[in-house]
Design an enzyme around this catalytic site. Structure first.
Site, short mmCIF file in Angstrom:
data_model
loop_
_atom_site.label_atom_id
_atom_site.label_comp_id
_atom_site.label_asym_id
_atom_site.label_seq_id
_atom_site.Cartn_x
_atom_site.Cartn_y
_atom_site.Cartn_z
N GLY A 1 -8.80 17.10 -16.52
CA GLY A 1 -8.23 18.44 -16.53
C GLY A 1 -8.53 19.16 -15.24
N GLY B 1 -12.31 18.91 -14.11
CA GLY B 1 -12.92 17.64 -13.77
C GLY B 1 -12.50 16.55 -14.74
CB THR B 2 -12.70 12.99 -14.51
OG1 THR B 2 -11.77 13.26 -13.46
CG2 THR B 2 -12.22 11.79 -15.30
CB VAL B 3 -13.90 13.99 -20.05
CG1 VAL B 3 -14.91 13.77 -21.18
CG2 VAL B 3 -13.71 15.49 -19.82
N GLY C 1 -10.43 11.60 -20.44
CA GLY C 1 -9.72 12.86 -20.27
C GLY C 1 -9.82 13.38 -18.86
CE LYS D 1 -15.19 19.34 -19.32
NZ LYS D 1 -13.76 18.98 -19.16
CG ASP E 1 -7.17 26.47 -19.55
OD1 ASP E 1 -5.96 26.77 -19.67
OD2 ASP E 1 -7.57 25.40 -19.06
#
Length: 766
Positions: free
Chosen positions: A493, A496-498, A491, A511, A605
């Site tokens: 967003g 950051g990146t997961v 993932g 994350k 969010d």
């Protein structure tokens, strides 16, 4: 003289209002509501009141308190470890005779579990006892049977009841100090910490008979009478200093571990102490200063740390001290710090010895890998006490009692007052690293390296404390290995990146946060708030990493991923019931964040990408609390502790107030939730749906208005995802659409709170 009729009416109205505010009883089918501050029970003569007592900004506990004391001294709480929201929560006496406390979303927090016949009512007696009475005037339940930290006159303390202190001054959570009957039928003051339990009154260096107690009466019953006399079946007795009928009294197990009897001065509303146990000085209370802390009198009991240690919390000494260096078991480098007249009670190993030399005691510790320190009594008896390895390795959960010079050792009478020779020392084997660092400096390490080492080890300790709080601090190297070098991306967003990984034999989602400007300590403080939030519809934070520029969070991993990956695909199979459950679970999670957390959290969010699904398609809201971590880089300001002032979130889901530079509150999350609900019903993303509708309705520039217009002209079925129509549960579809449109209104004052959304979704169809 005739009294004017309008005056009679006013007096009557005032009397009615007063009677409503001072209820004498609660009947079946009736409730006390948390929002109604005057909605409470009062004892016949007004000595006690019972209602919702505010314990935090947005949290309450159902309580009983002295009406006329300053600050309403609480004597009992139903739910002190599970406070409820100050919105919508209520205490209800159901028609089945069960007294139930529910939170803002209708979940049962506490109940009496009583189910008698009809004719039950709740009353607050003049003794301070909250009771349920049936038609025969028999008590079927009473608060006296489940005390918290206070015993009132005529209230019995028996084998199954315990007085438990509060956690700290000003809080109401259950603490670690108990007053109760032990297995030998004797009343004791007991420190009951997370990992060990110890008696500190009466002292254990004598028999119970030395204190004129008896263990032979197994009835286990004690009572404080109206005159201020306390009598127990183990022959423990005492009288109030103002003995006699008259003063209102309470016996309380205080937060500092000392049992005290208080008498109320009704002219001032203040309490005066009228008894406390002989021989229980504050510094003799186990666990008072926490791990490694030292209690001294200056002249009041004060917690401090040995050299090379620092307080974990400068405002709360009970949280103990932590070393600023590595502790080692390497016997070739070990050295000791001498702490005269000090005893770390409760962690002695089984290797007690007497009649040996100081050097022999020291060597015994050096050669035992479990030993982290030792105590040696300079009383001529050569007593040696080795301290367990666990004292150090699990310092975040152990509370060691640290005593002043006049404390005795566990065996033998070594009190300083009796002889200047009766002094003993505790030696901690913990200062290996400090000497190692000195040696390293001597052979060429720079001051820069020493500073880096110090800072790193200090934060390692912060991570250990985090582990005790329910989540763990990981190193960057650990997370890099767990994710195989951050190879499997699952993932991405705005934060950051997961990555998927395996850590401690469980699959996790790691994350990597981009652009965090906070220092390690501030980041840890913010993460600790998020890590303590726990709800079935919120993704659980298991740990974190804060290695200088590397800031990462470790979450539970959910195999089904985010809602958007299923909802917006042609082969996605989400039926109406599944979508309804996702809507309901998401609402419950947001309601918990907004109204039930002791520290309220705005998500800011809410969108399908932040709603994850477990194996059973149960929704869990993710990325809550990010606004706290990213406030520095995004320039978000907290206004009066109520909200934010700069743009935050994802276009299409952001409430209109973001664009109007208005203060943001929980209603912004409600708007975003409404958009998600419309997406659940339509099967299309907000951007695609509004684009399609705008072609038909030129005036349409806001999703809720577009959908409303479409439904008005063409019917509900023209908006609903075609995959749902065969199920044809129109009432459930209509309810979901109604709630979605209600939440997504431009006017935030017209949007419901998330707790109300939960209520609307749970309404039964007529």
């Amino acid at each position: 003289m005739e009294v004017p009729k309008f005056l009679i009416i006013l007096l009557l109205a005032a009397t009615i209002a007063s009677s409503e505010a001072r209820l004498s009883s609660l009947r079946q089918g009736s409730s006390l509501k948390v929002e109604e501050e005057s909605d409470f029970l009062v004892s016949p003569n007004g000595t006690f009141s019972s209602g919702f007592y505010k314990v935090d900004t947005n949290a309450s506990c159902y309580s009983i308190w002295f009406t006329n004391s300053v600050n309403k001294t609480v004597v009992w709480m139903a739910n002190r470890d599970k406070p409820v929201s100050r919105r919508v929560s209520k205490l209800t006496l159901h028609r089945n005779g069960n007294l139930v406390l529910t939170d803002g979303v209708g979940s049962i927090v506490w109940s009496t579990n009583t189910f008698p016949d009809a004719g039950v009512e709740a009353q607050l007696l003049e003794t301070g006892n909250l009771v349920l009475i049936n038609q025969e005037k028999m008590i079927i339940w009473q608060s006296f049977d489940s005390p918290t930290d206070t015993l009132l006159p005529s209230q019995r303390l028996v084998k199954n009841t315990t007085l438990v202190s509060v956690r700290s001054q000003g809080t109401y959570l259950s603490g670690f100090y108990n007053f109760r009957f032990y297995d030998n039928n004797v009343l004791y003051l007991i420190y009951s910490g997370p990992l060990f339990s110890s008696v500190y009154f009466p002292k254990q260096d004598k028999t119970v008979f030395d204190f004129k107690r008896t263990p032979y009466n197994s009835s286990k019953v004690a009572i404080l009478d109206e005159a201020g006399q306390f009598i127990s079946s183990d022959d423990f007795m005492f009288n109030a200093s103002d003995y006699g009928i008259g003063p209102k009294r309470r016996l309380t197990m205080d937060y500092d571990g000392i049992l005290r009897l208080y008498s109320l001065d009704e002219s001032t509303g203040l309490w005066e102490m009228s008894w406390l146990p002989d021989g229980v000085d504050a510094c003799l209370v186990h666990g008072l200063c926490g791990a490694y802390g030292i209690c001294t009198y200056k002249p009041q009991p004060t917690c401090s740390c040995p050299y090379g240690f620092s307080l974990n919390d400068s405002s709360d000494g009970s949280k103990g001290c932590s070393p600023l260096f590595n502790l080692s078991n390497d016997a070739t480098k070990s050295d000791f710090m001498v702490l005269p007249n000090t005893d770390y009670y409760g962690y002695d190993m089984e290797t007690y010895a007497s009649g040996i030399s100081f050097r022999a005691c020291r060597n015994a510790c050096l050669t035992d890998s479990r030993c982290k320190g030792f105590g040696y009594a300079l009383d001529g008896k050569g007593q040696c006490f080795l301290s367990k390895d666990e004292v150090i390795t699990k310092l975040e959960t152990y509370d060691l009692n640290c005593s002043a010079a006049q404390v005795s050792l566990k065996t033998g009478d070594l009190e300083v007052e009796k002889s200047n020779k009766n002094r003993y020392m505790v030696y901690l084997v913990g200062f290996v690293s400090s000497f190692a660092i000195i040696e390293a400096i001597c052979i060429g390490l720079t001051w820069w390296y020493a500073f880096r080492k110090h800072a790193h080890e200090e934060f390692v300790n912060m991570g250990d404390i985090a582990l005790a709080m329910g989540f763990k601090r990981f190193t960057y190297a650990e997370l890099k290995r767990a994710t195989n070098g951050f190879k499997q991306e699952v993932g991405k967003g705005g934060f950051g990146t997961v990555y998927k990984g395996v850590l401690d034999e469980r699959v996790v989602a790691v994350k990597r946060l981009d652009g965090i400007l906070q220092g390690d300590a501030e980041f840890w403080a913010e993460v600790s708030v998020i890590g303590n939030i726990n709800h079935r519809n919120l993704v659980k934070l298991w740990g974190f990493c804060a290695d200088n520029k590397h800031k990462l969070l470790v979450y539970e991993y959910l195999e089904n991923g985010s809602l958007d990956k299923i909802l917006f695909t042609s082969d996605g199979e989400l039926g109406l019931e599944q979508r309804y459950n996702i809507a309901l679970g998401t609402a419950k999670g947001l309601s918990y964040l907004h109204e039930e957390c002791l520290e309220w959290v705005l998500h800011c969010d809410v969108k399908p990408q932040n709603i994850l699904l477990d194996d059973h398609l149960e929704p869990k809201v993710a990325d809550f609390g990010m606004s706290k971590l990213f406030k520095d880089i995004h320039g978000i300001r907290d206004i009066d502790g109520m909200g934010f002032s700069k743009v935050w979130g994802t276009r299409g889901y952001m409430a209109p107030e973001w664009m109007m530079n208005l203060k943001i509150d929980a209603k912004a999350d409600v708007y975003s939730y409404g958009i998600v609900l419309l997406e659940l019903l339509s099967g299309k993303s907000a951007s695609i749906l509004i684009s399609a509708l705008a072609k038909e309705y030129i005036e349409c520039n806001q999703l809720a208005r577009c959908v409303t217009e479409k439904i008005r002209k063409e019917g509900l079925e023209e908006v609903i995802d075609p995959r749902l129509l065969p199920e044809s549960d129109n009432k459930k579809l209509e309810r979901l659409m109604k709630v979605g449109l209600l939440c997504a209104q431009d006017d935030r004052s017209a949007r419901p709170a998330m707790s109300k959304v939960v209520e609307l979704l749970l309404e039964k169809d007529e």
